[in-house]
Design an enzyme around this catalytic site. Sequence first.
Site, mmCIF file in Angstrom:
data_model
loop_
_atom_site.group_PDB
_atom_site.id
_atom_site.type_symbol
_atom_site.label_atom_id
_atom_site.label_comp_id
_atom_site.label_asym_id
_atom_site.label_seq_id
_atom_site.Cartn_x
_atom_site.Cartn_y
_atom_site.Cartn_z
ATOM 1 N N HIS A 1 0.834 -1.218 0.000
ATOM 2 C CA HIS A 1 0.000 0.000 0.000
ATOM 3 C C HIS A 1 0.863 1.260 0.000
ATOM 4 C CE1 HIS A 1 -2.857 3.018 1.365
ATOM 5 N NE2 HIS A 1 -2.108 3.222 2.429
ATOM 6 N N GLU A 2 0.416 2.263 -0.735
ATOM 7 C CA GLU A 2 1.227 3.481 -0.899
ATOM 8 C C GLU A 2 0.874 4.560 0.103
ATOM 9 O OE1 GLU A 2 2.686 7.174 -2.496
ATOM 10 O OE2 GLU A 2 0.610 6.642 -2.611
#
Length: 790
Positions: free
Chosen positions: A158-159
């Site tokens: 996840h960013e």
Amino acid sequence: MRCGDGAPAAGWLLTLLTLAAARGTAVLLQGDGYDGLLIAINPQVPEDQKLLANIKEMITEASFYLFNATQRRVYFQNIKILIPATWKANSYGKPKHDSYEKAEVIVAAPYWKHGDEPYTLQYGECGNMGKYIHFTPNFLVNDYLIDVYGSRGRVFVHERYNNEKPFYNWTKSILNDKYSFIPRCASDLTGIYICEKKSCTEGNCVINQLTGLFKEGCAFIPERTQTAKSSIMYMQSLSSVVEFCNEGNHNREAPNLQNRMCDYRSTWDVIISSMDFNNTLPRTDASLPPPPTFSLLQKRDRVICLVLEVSHSMNGDDRINRLRQAAEFYLLQVVEDNSYVGIVTFNNEGEIRSQLHQIVNKHVRKQLASYLPTAAPSGGTNICVGLQLGFEVKYALLSAGEDGGIIECFSNVINSGSIIHTIALGPSAAKEVEQLAHETGGLACFASDRLDSNDLIDGFSAISTGNGDTFSHSIQACLVTSFNALVSYYKQFSRTVTIDSTVGKDTFFVVTWQTAEPPRITLLDPSGKSYTNKDFEVNTVSQVARLQILGIAEVGEWTYALMNTHLSLQALTMTVTSRAANSNIPAINVKAHVSSDRNEYSRSMVVYAQVSQGLSPILGANVTAIIKPETGDPLILELLDNGAGSDIVKNDGVYSRYIYSFSENGRYNLKVHVQRANKTVRPHPTVPWSHSMYIPGYVENGKIQMNPPRPSVINNEDIQTRVGGFSRTASGGSFIMSAVPTRPHTDVFPPCKIIDFHARTANDVIILSWTASGDDLDQGQESGVKSESL
């Protein structure tokens, strides 16, 4: 233009997708596989084999998820897990250049408002890699959090998500209160909005007609079954989400850091433009990459060898005595108990002054100090000879002389597995010594020949274990260096230093001077008790006077005065060190560095100072950076945590400033002074760093199923209130500048890009606010909050 070199912003990526470009990291992209990713477990984490198994499972899942998300380009190949020495031995491998402080992923207890929420610490410019990803043991072991955040492998990839402004566009699509989801990139996501807080009107989510946004208290509850493929940067927990936003569906209107810092580019555009992806093409066959392999590593004992130069280069500028003072300071006060320490000296030839001794008491420390050199014989400089003797006992190198043959032993040094910390003394020290430190994961420092400088002590004090154990570190309470240190006959200088509640154990006050007789010393504790020369242990050979405060030093301001009783001008310094007072409360710590170890004019640089207690940021501090060239006057900068200029995130405990005014080519030394008055500082009400999104619940078969409440967090307000006032000094190592023009410099630096522009309404008036930039980057004119009414 981006602040700095005037070029467009390159990317804002908080995941591990830019690993190969990271400063000082050992991770390499070999073909299409990341090799050498380091995960480190904090020494305070109890031993748990399930934790190790779940880490392996998380990275394995993340590897395949990353491979698909990057359109079959990259995956994780070889992973290293650093086991703390506090766990029992279990046939683990031996690490080489790996240390806790160099890890890309850390496993540690929470200290900030995240609780068990995973996050990435990132405070660099667009395109820079985050410092580390933090997982708590509870997140990795307890499965009930999977419903809240999604599977661990997806969370790992996840960013980022903007929790401050989650709603920024809306369109009602069909009946039954269903909406197409907010980000344009995720417009296919469906769900409903519910009211979670009292601020909602009559239990319903209401649109503010003036702003077009939902009022505070509304939460989006997604359908558990979706067909939308994006976006990983928003809702990675949904099984259908497997893609990043791209140019075709990226929402340029979203008020988040991704847009502000990256010129409104999509996440995938940032990723594909990064250094890792420049020469990486997607696989054309249907095969999947192999699962990652894991190496479990554990360092049992800390072994240090001081490799000290005693050639003719050490004869001038009182170098040998300053070396002895600094090395003695390290042995008596800094190096941790139970470490093994040896001493080697070298000129043309090497000599083992002391075999390994384990530090079990102060008598061993004094015995080791007695082996330090007191004179510099004649002879040239052969650094490789000294390193060869120090290989098996490793760690710190000090050199002042030129050595054209040092490159010959680079491969042997690197292959030895030793971490080499280097201190270059004076302008003639071999230019290659910094490379030794960088190649082995060590710290590179520079000490000038100015007699009113305390750079050597700074350098030795910065050599820590790097194992993440903040409870055993010696923390400098205050260090006086160049200012008010050159003192005339019968003149004195005085200062106050604050001992805070997080330290106080093993507190030492150390005075150094240059002549035969010590200065007149006066020290007052917060209660008014006086200490004078008769209370200090005086060593007239080393010109050092040392006072240890028994027990736990009293919290508050200690005042000292040093009077020069010698007829001539001389440099006087005071150094104060202390350790954590309580094994359950981490001491306040400062880490300083610059954005690049080597730089060419006219590229700007950023000075960073991270002020924290454990992993919790400390706010409201006065932070001053002192950047000293090989010759000439130092540059003094106030570092800020205001969310403008070089400071990406406000109130995250990371203080920074651009530096561009260089006086000469060569080495520069960085030191940071940090002080905070005894006052209450309220933390910022929002979570500052990139973190995984908490999902309050799901809609399944037409029914809302709420998740457990957001994981509990530590009350950071109590932490900030309890800390009170403190003082710290930290060495940030050294860097090298080249291509610096002769003065006067031309005006080549533009004003900073404004990154905190904000609009709000009040009484039907739109108020615009921002922090003004300087004429040159963030300097050259007074900066402050500006506002205009329309």
